[in-house]
Design a protein around this motif. Structure first.
Motif, PDB file in Angstrom:
ATOM      1  N   THR A 201       0.838  -1.203   0.000  1.00  0.00           N
ATOM      2  CA  THR A 201       0.000   0.000   0.000  1.00  0.00           C
ATOM      3  C   THR A 201       0.875   1.257   0.000  1.00  0.00           C
ATOM      4  O   THR A 201       0.582   2.224  -0.710  1.00  0.00           O
ATOM      5  N   VAL A 202       1.968   1.219   0.767  1.00  0.00           N
ATOM      6  CA  VAL A 202       2.896   2.360   0.771  1.00  0.00           C
ATOM      7  C   VAL A 202       3.443   2.568  -0.646  1.00  0.00           C
ATOM      8  O   VAL A 202       3.461   3.684  -1.168  1.00  0.00           O
ATOM      9  N   MET A 203       3.841   1.443  -1.285  1.00  0.00           N
ATOM     10  CA  MET A 203       4.362   1.539  -2.657  1.00  0.00           C
ATOM     11  C   MET A 203       3.315   2.159  -3.575  1.00  0.00           C
ATOM     12  O   MET A 203       3.633   3.009  -4.417  1.00  0.00           O
ATOM     13  N   ALA A 204       2.046   1.752  -3.391  1.00  0.00           N
ATOM     14  CA  ALA A 204       0.971   2.259  -4.246  1.00  0.00           C
ATOM     15  C   ALA A 204       0.779   3.756  -4.052  1.00  0.00           C
ATOM     16  O   ALA A 204       0.620   4.507  -5.017  1.00  0.00           O
ATOM     17  N   ARG A 205       0.816   4.196  -2.790  1.00  0.00           N
ATOM     18  CA  ARG A 205       0.595   5.635  -2.517  1.00  0.00           C
ATOM     19  C   ARG A 205       1.752   6.486  -3.055  1.00  0.00           C
ATOM     20  O   ARG A 205       1.550   7.563  -3.597  1.00  0.00           O
ATOM     21  N   ILE A 206       2.968   5.961  -2.901  1.00  0.00           N
ATOM     22  CA  ILE A 206       4.135   6.695  -3.441  1.00  0.00           C
ATOM     23  C   ILE A 206       4.027   6.736  -4.967  1.00  0.00           C
ATOM     24  O   ILE A 206       4.353   7.745  -5.600  1.00  0.00           O
ATOM     25  N   SER A 207       3.547   5.639  -5.557  1.00  0.00           N
ATOM     26  CA  SER A 207       3.388   5.577  -7.022  1.00  0.00           C
ATOM     27  C   SER A 207       2.483   6.704  -7.515  1.00  0.00           C
ATOM     28  O   SER A 207       2.751   7.308  -8.552  1.00  0.00           O
ATOM     29  N   LEU A 208       1.411   6.962  -6.768  1.00  0.00           N
ATOM     30  CA  LEU A 208       0.484   8.027  -7.170  1.00  0.00           C
ATOM     31  C   LEU A 208       1.217   9.370  -7.197  1.00  0.00           C
ATOM     32  O   LEU A 208       1.045  10.161  -8.119  1.00  0.00           O
ATOM     33  N   PHE A 209       2.049   9.601  -6.186  1.00  0.00           N
ATOM     34  CA  PHE A 209       2.777  10.864  -6.118  1.00  0.00           C
ATOM     35  C   PHE A 209       3.804  10.962  -7.259  1.00  0.00           C
ATOM     36  O   PHE A 209       3.937  12.007  -7.898  1.00  0.00           O
ATOM     37  N   ILE A 210       4.491   9.834  -7.525  1.00  0.00           N
ATOM     38  CA  ILE A 210       5.500   9.836  -8.600  1.00  0.00           C
ATOM     39  C   ILE A 210       4.832  10.132  -9.944  1.00  0.00           C
ATOM     40  O   ILE A 210       5.351  10.894 -10.757  1.00  0.00           O
TER      41      ILE A 210
ATOM     42  N   ALA B  73      -1.501   5.533 -12.284  1.00  0.00           N
ATOM     43  CA  ALA B  73      -0.058   5.578 -12.046  1.00  0.00           C
ATOM     44  C   ALA B  73       0.581   4.200 -12.164  1.00  0.00           C
ATOM     45  O   ALA B  73       1.629   4.046 -12.789  1.00  0.00           O
ATOM     46  N   GLU B  74      -0.044   3.193 -11.595  1.00  0.00           N
ATOM     47  CA  GLU B  74       0.556   1.850 -11.566  1.00  0.00           C
ATOM     48  C   GLU B  74       0.133   1.001 -12.759  1.00  0.00           C
ATOM     49  O   GLU B  74       0.889   0.130 -13.193  1.00  0.00           O
ATOM     50  N   MET B 242       3.449  -0.914  -9.099  1.00  0.00           N
ATOM     51  CA  MET B 242       4.479  -0.285  -9.924  1.00  0.00           C
ATOM     52  C   MET B 242       5.653  -1.234 -10.167  1.00  0.00           C
ATOM     53  O   MET B 242       6.253  -1.223 -11.237  1.00  0.00           O
ATOM     54  N   GLN B 265      10.875   5.220  -5.850  1.00  0.00           N
ATOM     55  CA  GLN B 265      10.322   4.334  -4.810  1.00  0.00           C
ATOM     56  C   GLN B 265      11.403   3.947  -3.809  1.00  0.00           C
ATOM     57  O   GLN B 265      11.172   3.921  -2.601  1.00  0.00           O
ATOM     58  N   HIS B 269      11.078   4.746   0.066  1.00  0.00           N
ATOM     59  CA  HIS B 269      10.976   3.658   1.043  1.00  0.00           C
ATOM     60  C   HIS B 269      12.065   3.757   2.114  1.00  0.00           C
ATOM     61  O   HIS B 269      11.802   3.508   3.284  1.00  0.00           O
TER      62      HIS B 269
END
Lengths: 269, 295
Positions: A201-210, B73-74, B242, B265, B269
């Motif tokens: 979920t963290v990866m997904a939220r960061i993906s949105l920002f990227i 995005a993903e 992603m 990422q 992280h």
């Protein structure tokens, strides 16, 4: 870039900044963007459902009849039955007749349940059970199976994890002794599962920002900052307008902060 | 209360806006920094790539695009790279979008990939000449219809039942690539790229009922949820978030937005892990200090 495309892209960039401004605190720009998203989505969905649901599935099929005869002379008059059931749903708005809406709802739930139960049972329960109960391929542990040794351990982990996880949810016996130990392993297995979900979920939220950074850079700034951009003048205007609004808002926030701080300093005396 | 406790209290009660600000700085800096990171390929992603790559030219891949701009995005990178792989290898695509916001996502992807396929490119040492990808010959976009479960079941009988016409209003029988195509029996596989619970419909009502090979591409949030279906053999391949998109881009030698995003990422992280460690140190030291003071 066409002027229309440029305008929409610029609007997208401005709305992106407005939405992210919520990270600082709730503010009028965020409120505007939020309401715009909700309004546009509702309008878009209504149009899409009308053109892809009602028109082809009902109106097109009754088309060969006459509307002033209630389409009863259509070659497919039975399509009026779901239409009437659909209309009955609107009785929800009347306190007196809202009970009528239970008919279409009961019909809908009945059909959905009838379709769903056999397929859901077979594919989401039975097949998962078979997968959990499949035999362990011991050959893999000695390097002559179809999986490598590391992957072979996953079969053991799946069996232990499934049993321990199920035991944790068995509340008819106190979680003490050996039973309690297995239940504890079960909760650790569940925690690992939740941890994996949290990480993803963290990866997904960061993906949105990227993706927003990529949009702001590649689709907006790079194109707009090019002097060959036929709308370069307009871009300059929008850029400075947005910049001015942001600076004005920050200045106002600072003014409010300083004013409140002065008040707080005066208060104790 | 000693000075250390104050520091630990401060660590735990730090204004969350500092975290956001640092995260923004790290993400933007990593995005603009000129470096790349290695991306390890997982077997479940490789299986999707190999399946599509070994299909004979003229085969049909059914692509179900069930996501909205919130998951773009993903999932857009997955759609782009998969579509380009298909079109470069002359594999035909039938597409549906069973999410109300899906048609605009699908149209956007088709327009961009059709443009990209006009240019010559080399993948894995093999040159693919640029060509015109034609709607109706190379792909057919059926569009959106409400109630995904019923639509999926209907398509199992005949695509013409839920979709008498394509998204652009052309009757299915007038579309050249749909001649002789009745239902899932004529497609090599279904790839569902989804940010919604529509994936469950494809598993239960699609693969479960009709038995076609199914691969999934889902958002990171849904990532952990669908791994059991891989183990049970109900899906043959899986791309999660992603990372899944970046792995597919690497496999296809077609680096796009997902590969670039992975370096961002990495640092995001690192920062989040750093804050988790700081928070935990603060929590345990505060607890320890209180215990020592007998409170």
């Amino acid at each position: 870039m066409e002027f229309g495309t440029f305008l929409w892209t610029t609007l997208g960039a401005v709305l992106t900044l407005a939405i992210f401004s919520f990270l600082y605190k709730d503010n009028p720009f965020y409120k505007f963007a939020e309401h715009l998203v909700v309004g546009v989505s509702a309008g878009y969905w209504a149009v899409i459902l009308w053109h892809n649901g009602l028109v082809p599935n009902l109106l097109e099929r009754l088309r060969d009849g006459d509307w002033y005869l209630g389409w009863l002379n259509s070659s497919k008059p039975w399509y009026l039955i779901p239409a009437i059931l659909g209309l009955l749903m609107w009785t929800r708005f009347s306190k007196k007749y809202s009970w009528i809406s239970r008919w279409p709802i009961s019909m809908y739930i009945g059909i959905a349940t009838g379709v769903a139960i056999p397929l859901e049972m077979s594919n989401r329960v039975n097949k998962q059970l078979y997968a959990a109960m499949s035999k362990i391929h011991w050959d893999n542990f000695f390097g002559h199976g179809f999986l490598d040794t590391a992957a072979a351990y996953s079969e053991i982990i799946i069996i232990i994890g499934t049993i321990a996880g199920l035991i944790y949810f068995f509340f008819s016996k106190a979680h003490t002794g050996a039973f309690g130990t297995i239940a504890k392993i079960g909760i650790y297995i569940l925690m690992i599962g939740f941890g994996a979900s949290f990480g993803l979920t963290v990866m997904a939220r960061i993906s949105l920002f990227i993706q927003r950074i990529q949009f702001m850079h590649e689709d907006w700034a790079v194109v707009a900052f090019e002097e060959t951009n036929p709308n370069y003048g307009w871009f300059q205007f929008f850029f400075w307008l947005v910049g001015f609004i942001i600076i004005a808002y920050i200045a106002r926030e600072l003014y409010v902060y300083i004013k409140n701080r002065d008040k707080q300093m005066v208060k104790p005396s | 209360m000693n000075q250390n406790t104050n520091i630990f209290n401060k660590m735990m009660s730090m204004d969350r806006r500092w975290v956001f600000l640092l995260l923004i700085i790290v993400c933007v800096a990593a995005y603009f920094a000129p470096f790349s990171i290695p991306i390890l390929i997982e077997p479940e992603v490789e299986r999707v790539y190999n399946f599509v790559d070994t299909l004979a030219p003229g085969s049909i891949v059914f692509l179900a695009i069930d996501y909205d701009p919130a998951s773009l995005a993903e999932l857009h990178p997955m759609t782009y790279v998969l579509l380009e792989q298909c079109f470069r290898r002359n594999i035909r695509v039938i597409c549906t979008a069973l999410h109300p916001n899906g048609p605009s996502m699908a149209e956007n992807a088709f327009l961009e990939v059709v443009d990209s396929c006009k240019v010559d490119k080399t993948y894995h040492g093999k040159q693919f000449m640029g060509r015109e990808v034609v709607n109706g010959i190379d792909y057919c976009f059926l569009g959106y219809k409400p109630y995904p479960a019923l639509v999926i079941l209907g398509m199992g009988t005949n695509f013409r039942l839920p979709f008498p016409a394509d998204y652009y209003g052309r009757p299915i029988d007038s579309i050249p690539m749909m001649k002789g195509i009745q239902n899932y029996d004529q497609v090599a596989c279904v790839v569902n790229i989804s940010g919604t619970s529509g994936t469950e419909y494809w598993i239960s009502y699609g693969q479960g009922r009709f038995g076609f090979p199914l691969a999934l591409g889902v958002t990171g949030v849904m990532g952990a949820e669908y791994y059991p279906y891989l183990n049970s053999g109900q899906i043959f391949g899986y791309m999660a978030g992603m990372l899944g998109a970046a792995q597919y881009e690497k496999l296809a030698e077609n680096d796009g937005k997902a590969v670039v995003a992975m370096k961002v990422q990495l640092f995001a992280h690192f920062l989040i892990i750093f804050f988790i460690i700081i928070g935990n140190i603060g929590f345990f030291m505060d607890k320890f200090s209180k215990k020592r003071e007998g409170r």
